[in-house]
Design an enzyme around this catalytic site. Sequence first.
Site, PDB file in Angstrom:
ATOM      1  N   GLU A 164     -35.365  39.297  -3.542  1.00 54.28           N
ATOM      2  CA  GLU A 164     -34.273  39.061  -4.500  1.00 54.28           C
ATOM      3  C   GLU A 164     -32.962  38.873  -3.731  1.00 54.28           C
ATOM      4  OE1 GLU A 164     -33.420  38.606  -7.828  1.00 54.28           O
ATOM      5  OE2 GLU A 164     -31.397  38.650  -7.018  1.00 54.28           O
ATOM      6  N   ALA A 182     -32.127  39.061 -26.821  1.00 53.87           N
ATOM      7  CA  ALA A 182     -32.961  39.404 -27.967  1.00 53.87           C
ATOM      8  C   ALA A 182     -34.336  38.843 -27.646  1.00 53.87           C
ATOM      9  CB  ALA A 182     -32.399  38.773 -29.225  1.00 53.87           C
ATOM     10  N   ARG A 240     -29.823  42.712 -19.675  1.00 54.12           N
ATOM     11  CA  ARG A 240     -30.704  42.190 -18.621  1.00 54.12           C
ATOM     12  C   ARG A 240     -30.843  43.222 -17.496  1.00 54.12           C
ATOM     13  NH1 ARG A 240     -29.885  39.420 -13.839  1.00 54.12           N
ATOM     14  NH2 ARG A 240     -31.550  37.970 -13.231  1.00 54.12           N
ATOM     15  N   ARG A 266     -16.810  32.745 -24.963  1.00 51.61           N
ATOM     16  CA  ARG A 266     -17.306  34.014 -25.507  1.00 51.61           C
ATOM     17  C   ARG A 266     -16.333  35.147 -25.196  1.00 51.61           C
ATOM     18  NH1 ARG A 266     -21.494  35.914 -28.163  1.00 51.61           N
ATOM     19  NH2 ARG A 266     -22.431  33.872 -28.413  1.00 51.61           N
ATOM     20  N   ASP A 273     -37.102  30.501 -15.452  1.00 50.10           N
ATOM     21  CA  ASP A 273     -36.026  29.503 -15.508  1.00 50.10           C
ATOM     22  C   ASP A 273     -36.106  28.506 -14.351  1.00 50.10           C
ATOM     23  OD1 ASP A 273     -34.951  30.513 -17.817  1.00 50.10           O
ATOM     24  OD2 ASP A 273     -32.941  30.846 -17.013  1.00 50.10           O
ATOM     25  N   ALA A 279     -36.078  33.876 -22.050  1.00 56.26           N
ATOM     26  CA  ALA A 279     -36.685  35.032 -21.389  1.00 56.26           C
ATOM     27  C   ALA A 279     -38.118  35.212 -21.888  1.00 56.26           C
ATOM     28  CB  ALA A 279     -35.859  36.282 -21.674  1.00 56.26           C
TER      29      ALA A 279
HETATM   30  P1  FAD Z   1     -33.226  34.810 -13.893  1.00 55.19           P
HETATM   31  O1  FAD Z   1     -33.094  35.902 -14.881  1.00 55.19           O
HETATM   32  O2  FAD Z   1     -32.098  33.860 -13.707  1.00 55.19           O
HETATM   33  O3  FAD Z   1     -33.580  35.483 -12.498  1.00 55.19           O
HETATM   34  C1  FAD Z   1     -33.619  34.743 -11.296  1.00 55.19           C
HETATM   35  C2  FAD Z   1     -33.461  35.737 -10.174  1.00 55.19           C
HETATM   36  O4  FAD Z   1     -33.628  35.058  -8.947  1.00 55.19           O
HETATM   37  C3  FAD Z   1     -32.065  36.356 -10.149  1.00 55.19           C
HETATM   38  O5  FAD Z   1     -32.183  37.757 -10.054  1.00 55.19           O
HETATM   39  C4  FAD Z   1     -31.408  35.731  -8.930  1.00 55.19           C
HETATM   40  O6  FAD Z   1     -30.470  36.592  -8.325  1.00 55.19           O
HETATM   41  C5  FAD Z   1     -32.600  35.457  -8.048  1.00 55.19           C
HETATM   42  N1  FAD Z   1     -32.428  34.348  -7.108  1.00 55.19           N
HETATM   43  C6  FAD Z   1     -31.768  33.167  -7.317  1.00 55.19           C
HETATM   44  N2  FAD Z   1     -31.845  32.391  -6.245  1.00 55.19           N
HETATM   45  C7  FAD Z   1     -32.568  33.077  -5.315  1.00 55.19           C
HETATM   46  C8  FAD Z   1     -32.989  32.784  -4.002  1.00 55.19           C
HETATM   47  N3  FAD Z   1     -32.691  31.627  -3.406  1.00 55.19           N
HETATM   48  N4  FAD Z   1     -33.709  33.720  -3.325  1.00 55.19           N
HETATM   49  C9  FAD Z   1     -34.036  34.897  -3.919  1.00 55.19           C
HETATM   50  N5  FAD Z   1     -33.651  35.227  -5.178  1.00 55.19           N
HETATM   51  C10 FAD Z   1     -32.940  34.322  -5.867  1.00 55.19           C
HETATM   52  N6  FAD Z   1     -33.502  34.358 -23.559  1.00 55.19           N
HETATM   53  C11 FAD Z   1     -34.129  34.990 -24.579  1.00 55.19           C
HETATM   54  O7  FAD Z   1     -35.365  35.003 -24.634  1.00 55.19           O
HETATM   55  N7  FAD Z   1     -33.409  35.622 -25.560  1.00 55.19           N
HETATM   56  C12 FAD Z   1     -32.058  35.647 -25.552  1.00 55.19           C
HETATM   57  O8  FAD Z   1     -31.440  36.238 -26.444  1.00 55.19           O
HETATM   58  C13 FAD Z   1     -31.376  34.988 -24.500  1.00 55.19           C
HETATM   59  N8  FAD Z   1     -30.034  35.000 -24.445  1.00 55.19           N
HETATM   60  C14 FAD Z   1     -29.410  34.417 -23.410  1.00 55.19           C
HETATM   61  C15 FAD Z   1     -28.013  34.472 -23.357  1.00 55.19           C
HETATM   62  C16 FAD Z   1     -27.342  33.893 -22.305  1.00 55.19           C
HETATM   63  C17 FAD Z   1     -25.845  33.997 -22.272  1.00 55.19           C
HETATM   64  C18 FAD Z   1     -28.070  33.222 -21.277  1.00 55.19           C
HETATM   65  C19 FAD Z   1     -27.368  32.591 -20.107  1.00 55.19           C
HETATM   66  C20 FAD Z   1     -29.453  33.168 -21.311  1.00 55.19           C
HETATM   67  C21 FAD Z   1     -30.137  33.756 -22.396  1.00 55.19           C
HETATM   68  N9  FAD Z   1     -31.529  33.736 -22.452  1.00 55.19           N
HETATM   69  C22 FAD Z   1     -32.165  34.347 -23.495  1.00 55.19           C
HETATM   70  C23 FAD Z   1     -32.317  33.101 -21.376  1.00 55.19           C
HETATM   71  C24 FAD Z   1     -32.786  34.141 -20.350  1.00 55.19           C
HETATM   72  O9  FAD Z   1     -31.711  34.908 -19.871  1.00 55.19           O
HETATM   73  C25 FAD Z   1     -33.488  33.450 -19.183  1.00 55.19           C
HETATM   74  O10 FAD Z   1     -34.397  32.507 -19.662  1.00 55.19           O
HETATM   75  C26 FAD Z   1     -34.244  34.471 -18.314  1.00 55.19           C
HETATM   76  O11 FAD Z   1     -33.326  35.377 -17.750  1.00 55.19           O
HETATM   77  C27 FAD Z   1     -35.037  33.778 -17.227  1.00 55.19           C
HETATM   78  O12 FAD Z   1     -35.557  34.737 -16.330  1.00 55.19           O
HETATM   79  P2  FAD Z   1     -35.888  34.343 -14.823  1.00 55.19           P
HETATM   80  O13 FAD Z   1     -36.376  35.573 -14.184  1.00 55.19           O
HETATM   81  O14 FAD Z   1     -36.712  33.130 -14.807  1.00 55.19           O
HETATM   82  O15 FAD Z   1     -34.497  33.899 -14.213  1.00 55.19           O
END
Ligand code: FAD
Length: 428
Positions: free
Chosen positions: A36, A49, A113, A197, A307, A320
């Site tokens: 990470e 949510a 989160r 926001r 993502d 999420a």
């Molecule tokens: P992330 O949570 O972005 O995690 C990626 C991780 O990788 C991070 O910890 C980052 O630090 C790390 N990283 C990045 N680059 C590197 C690298 N090169 N090397 C090592 N580590 C790295 N979804 C819902 O289902 N319900 C909701 O209500 C909702 N509300 C949201 C509200 C907002 C304002 C936003 C922006 C998003 C919302 N989402 C919601 C979407 C949700 O937050 C994301 O889809 C989800 O967090 C994706 O998870 P992830 O682990 O794929 O990515």
Amino acid sequence: MSEQRVKVAIAGGGIAGLALAAGLAKKPHLDVHVYESVPAYRDVGAGLALHLNGIKAMSLIGPEVRQAYADKALSLGDEEREMATEVILAHGRFRGQKVAELGRAKGRKTVSRADLLDGFLALIPPGRVSFGRRLVGIEERRSGEHRVRLTFEDGTEAAADCLLGADGIHSVTRGYLLGPDHPAAAPVNHDGWQIYRTMVPTEEAVKQIDPRWTTTVPILLGPRGHVNCIPLNKNTRLSAGVAVRGAVFSAVDGSAPPLDPALFTEYSEEAQKIVRMVAKDTSASWTAADHDHAPFYARGRVAMFGDAAHAALPFAGNGAAQALEDAAVLDRLFAHVDSPKQIAAALEAFDAVRRPRSQAVVDLARKFGRVYAYAEEGRMHEDPARMKQFFGEMAAFTNEFDVAAQSERAYNLFVTDYQRGQSEEQDI
Ligand code: FAD
């Protein structure tokens, strides 16, 4: 089972990465490690949510994963009070008409989160997650052990049998898989979305806006974009937002224009009051973007998920949950990967099952944004009955999906494919 454990590297300890690591760390034939980039988690945004499909995905990975969420989630309002997301037209001929009431339930919850990540982290044995390790380079060797080589920003290196990249919307893994010049490699903001926001104590908010909007979740629609409120922390704080479509960003530094309440004078008075409240403090604002479709999520022993693979605009609220569906499918597949030679077949099955659905959700979130802004081709806002039907069908598509059957489908594909020997890699 082969003598040696299969070494799995996960880049990114976000929701996708940690949920998967919590599942894989329980499997004795796997040696999993998460890298990470940040040194510690800090909260970003108002809270997630999680829709039913996300909760079902956590249960599939393990009851303890689902429990970690249950332990960390907070009620939006009063536990006993029913709450729904009310979608209401705030502009035009049908102003004031409610077109959807989504997710009505008692004790609706959101989870921060950072809290959720702490909960997942507690399920992973010590030493399996390294912080402050930003992935910057990926190299694959064609033979030998631990063919995937990783380089980190701090100059350190690691080697594994496969890389599962959950490194978020600006994913390095995605850039590697697609190539940096691929049109879908980087996120795009096709519709010029800017999300303004603010966070206000509820006792302050009720002086400025209709108190009704501090105890429910309204989404008030119109052609400039939509206005939204979310009560938080048992109704002590209010997150209020204005999502503007077609914002004109600075040609010099890309910065967003200030929120201008004058753009909303044709919206209902109650929506305008929320806009004026948000315009006083837009420090929690951000620019939204999503991914155009990647042609594949995996190649050989490298895959992307969460993502990194399919970042969506936030309007369907299912990003999420999709990340958790990915993790559930990978968890099911890797339960049966006991030799590095099986990795490619497992990742192909992941791609086949997860890509169509997760990309449909990206499209859906884009469509939600356009419907919210009266910009959808079919001019749905002129037919509230059709709009109601649309929201009902879309909520069913995301939430009521059979997540367990999806994992089984992936497993069956993997087994069939692997047994046919089509995807088995040969040593060189
Ligand atoms: P992330 O949570 O972005 O995690 C990626 C991780 O990788 C991070 O910890 C980052 O630090 C790390 N990283 C990045 N680059 C590197 C690298 N090169 N090397 C090592 N580590 C790295 N979804 C819902 O289902 N319900 C909701 O209500 C909702 N509300 C949201 C509200 C907002 C304002 C936003 C922006 C998003 C919302 N989402 C919601 C979407 C949700 O937050 C994301 O889809 C989800 O967090 C994706 O998870 P992830 O682990 O794929 O990515």
